[in-house]
Design an enzyme around this catalytic site. Structure first.
Site, short mmCIF file in Angstrom:
data_model
loop_
_atom_site.label_atom_id
_atom_site.label_comp_id
_atom_site.label_asym_id
_atom_site.label_seq_id
_atom_site.Cartn_x
_atom_site.Cartn_y
_atom_site.Cartn_z
N CYS A 276 48.73 37.15 36.02
CA CYS A 276 47.30 36.81 37.36
C CYS A 276 48.02 37.76 38.58
O CYS A 276 46.80 38.00 39.06
CB CYS A 276 48.18 35.29 37.92
SG CYS A 276 48.55 34.49 36.92
N GLU B 175 26.25 26.65 48.75
CA GLU B 175 24.89 25.82 48.95
C GLU B 175 23.99 25.69 48.16
O GLU B 175 23.24 24.00 48.25
CB GLU B 175 24.06 26.75 50.86
CG GLU B 175 23.27 27.95 50.28
CD GLU B 175 22.17 28.16 51.47
OE1 GLU B 175 21.54 27.25 51.68
OE2 GLU B 175 22.23 29.66 52.15
N GLU C 294 38.95 39.77 31.61
CA GLU C 294 39.61 40.08 32.58
C GLU C 294 40.09 42.10 32.18
O GLU C 294 38.95 42.50 33.42
CB GLU C 294 40.90 39.33 33.21
CG GLU C 294 40.43 38.03 33.83
CD GLU C 294 41.04 37.06 33.90
OE1 GLU C 294 40.71 36.40 34.35
OE2 GLU C 294 42.49 37.67 33.74
N HIS D 51 24.50 27.44 54.72
CA HIS D 51 23.66 28.54 54.94
C HIS D 51 23.70 29.55 55.51
O HIS D 51 24.08 30.01 57.15
CB HIS D 51 21.48 28.35 55.69
CG HIS D 51 21.13 28.99 54.82
ND1 HIS D 51 20.74 29.64 53.96
CD2 HIS D 51 20.38 29.89 56.25
CE1 HIS D 51 19.22 30.16 53.69
NE2 HIS D 51 19.57 30.34 55.40
N TYR E 182 40.87 34.68 27.36
CA TYR E 182 40.54 35.35 29.49
C TYR E 182 41.03 36.49 29.19
O TYR E 182 40.88 37.45 29.72
CB TYR E 182 41.85 34.22 29.31
CG TYR E 182 42.13 33.02 30.67
CD1 TYR E 182 41.15 32.78 31.55
CD2 TYR E 182 42.17 31.72 29.14
CE1 TYR E 182 41.27 31.47 32.46
CE2 TYR E 182 41.80 30.51 29.77
CZ TYR E 182 41.63 30.25 31.62
OH TYR E 182 41.22 29.35 31.95
N CYS F 234 53.66 35.60 35.56
CA CYS F 234 52.56 35.29 36.92
C CYS F 234 52.74 36.14 37.77
O CYS F 234 51.48 36.93 38.37
CB CYS F 234 52.85 34.04 37.69
SG CYS F 234 51.23 34.19 38.30
N LYS G 129 47.38 41.28 37.89
CA LYS G 129 46.04 41.38 37.32
C LYS G 129 44.75 41.63 38.53
O LYS G 129 44.29 42.15 38.36
CB LYS G 129 45.55 40.28 36.48
CG LYS G 129 44.34 40.04 35.87
CD LYS G 129 43.34 39.25 36.65
CE LYS G 129 43.83 37.97 36.78
NZ LYS G 129 44.16 36.72 35.87
#
Ligand code: NDP
Length: 473
Positions: free
Chosen positions: A48, A443, A184, A438, A180, A43, A51
């Site tokens: 991760c 939303e 990516e 908003h 993945y 990682c 990346k």
């Protein structure tokens, strides 16, 4: 004299191992951890974290292009790959040092060495041959990329292990795989200026994700210039004086400066001495464990990718923590591997939690779908045709939200928070009762009132699925 040299010996200082070591030490255990590469694991070092840094780098291309719509005039932008790699290296070195420091502070003894298992209570450090006895051994050795399919010349290909430190930004790159990592990196490199082709054996990307999101993302990758080839794989990779020539199924051929294979990862268990200790593995080589991460050997546990449960960093961390609480904290904890939020860090991001529409329809009698497909506010002035896609999957009987899927900017951030609601068992009526904030994209999640579709499973009669159809005979 103590019966063992240490209470806990951890093999592998990645996300799961480090967390387990620190928590066990905090509970008063004498802990030793061995790492053959760099503290932090996949990682932090080559997964991760670097990346995501590269994802950020790649998105500047879009930001620069969008800026004009908001009144900005910029000088022509240029990109320096070596500068990015150097900056990335500095950051992951800093993080790795923090991991080491935290282990030190917790009183964990660190061995910069590969370690193998000798028996149920002994580990050997390969750097100096020392043997260490431990009451408990934790295997947290992670997983490594596979070089598949097994075609001639596959040794010329790189994997995600090498991609972060390429000497140069490739002009043309072929990525093999549709999961993945393939998605990516296709998204990253296409934006950094590489001509990216992707070849995948499937008919679409990201098997296992919601079909509408897969299709949406596939279109967005094509918009970014990624050439997508489905139902296609390499049959041979040859080195030419200047590049690599890749022969593909269906008679295709492609020249590339780099070929990257991203066809999955395998648990790191070979040569670890598991046979000697009698630790059981599954057909993929993953260490078999129970809900408390215990193997079939009473004193040996395993957490993280090496167990191939859900191969994600936060899962490994949670498993490591739960292991330490169970064994050293006196608080048994089994990790629940459901409703785990996840994201694909493409541009746009794909963030989700819970069941896909297809999974829900396979499991529930009545499934309601709520979908929104809209142009985000930012895209209007930026002049982009970009659409954000959101889908809520609901149990039509109980009204419980079974899954939420988002393709769009900040989808990962939304998925993390939605994870709380879905985990708590929120109903669609709770989403509806939540006031909108908003103007945001999120939303839409609380303003989707009109059902897009309802899928009802045909319910078999009282005599079961073989019952005669109504009205017959
Ligand atoms: P994935 O399992 O995600 O995808 C593998 C891809 O390779 C699929 O398209 C699969 O096709 C294909 N494939 C598998 N075997 C072969 C083969 N023998 N020949 C040809 N194609 C093949 O693996 P990745 O390598 O992309 O990533 C590994 C894991 O790392 C992920 O599953 C995930 O757990 C983790 N990860 C998570 C990230 C995140 O959270 N953002 C980012 C990166 C990795 P098919 O679909 O047909 O099986």
């Amino acid at each position: 004299m103590a019966a063992y040299d240490v209470d806990l010996f951890v093999i592998g200082a990645g996300s799961g191992g480090v967390r387990a070591a620190r928590i066990a030490a905090a509970h008063g255990a004498k802990v030793m951890i061995a790492e053959e590469f760099r503290i932090g694991g996949t990682c932090v070092i080559r997964g991760c974290v670097p990346k995501k840094l590269m994802v950020y780098a790649s998105r500047y291309k879009d930001h620069f292009a969008d800026a004009a719509g908001f009144g900005w005039t910029l000088a022509e932008a240029s990109f320096d790959w070596q500068k990015l790699v150097a900056a990335k290296e500095k950051e992951i070195s800093r993080l790795s040092a923090i991991y080491r420091d935290n282990l030190d502070k917790a009183g964990v003894e660190i061995e910069d060495s590969r370690a193998t298992i000798e028996d149920a209570h002994r580990v050997r450090l390969l750097a100096d041959g020392r043997k260490v006895s431990a009451r408990i051994i934790l295997i947290s050795t992670g997983a490594a990329p596979v070089l598949e399919p097994d075609v001639p010349g596959r040794e010329y290909a790189i994997t995600s292990n090498e991609i972060f430190d390429l000497a140069e930004l490739p002009k043309r790159m072929l990525i093999i795989g549709g999961g993945y990592i393939a998605v990516e990196f296709a998204s990253i490199f296409a934006r950094l200026g590489t001509e990216v082709s992707l070849a995948s054996r499937g008919e679409n990307l990201l098997r296992g994700f919601d079909d509408d999101m897969r299709t949406g993302l596939r279109e967005r990758l094509a918009d970014a210039g990624v050439k997508l080839n489905f139902g296609m794989l390499p049959t041979r990779i040859e080195k030419t004086p200047t590049s690599y020539r890749v022969s593909l199924t269906k008679g295709g051929r492609l020249d590339a400066d780099q070929v990257m294979i991203a066809t999955g990862r395998r648990p790191n268990t070979s040569g670890l001495g598991l046979e000697k200790a009698g630790v059981e593995r599954d057909s993929l080589g993953a260490v078999r464990v129970d809900a408390f991460s215990k193997t079939n050997v009473e004193s040996i546990y395993a957490v993280g990718d090496v167990t191939n449960r859900v191969a994600l960093t936060p899962v490994a961390i949670r498993e490591g923590h739960a292991f330490a609480e169970t064994v050293f904290g006196g608080r048994p904890e089994a990790v629940v591997h459901s409703n785990i939020p996840t994201a694909v860090f493409s541009t746009p991001e794909l963030g989700c939690v819970g069941l896909t529409e297809m999974d829900a329809r396979a499991k529930f009698d009545c499934v309601d779908i709520y979908m929104a497909n809209f142009r985000p506010l930012k895209a209007t002035l930026a002049g982009r045709a970009e659409k954000t896609l959101m889908k809520i999957v609901v149990d039509g009987v109980s009204d419980r939200v079974l899954g939420v899927h988002i393709l769009g900017e900040d989808a990962s951030e939304m998925a993390q928070l939605l994870g709380i609601a879905v985990k708590m068992g929120a109903k669609k009526v709770d989403f509806d009762a939540t006031m909108a904030l908003h103007p945001t994209s999120a939303e839409e999640l609380v303003t989707m009132r009109t059902r897009t579709a309802r899928f009802e499973r045909e319910v078999a009669g009282p005599e079961g699925p073989d019952a005669a159809p109504l009205g017959s005979g």
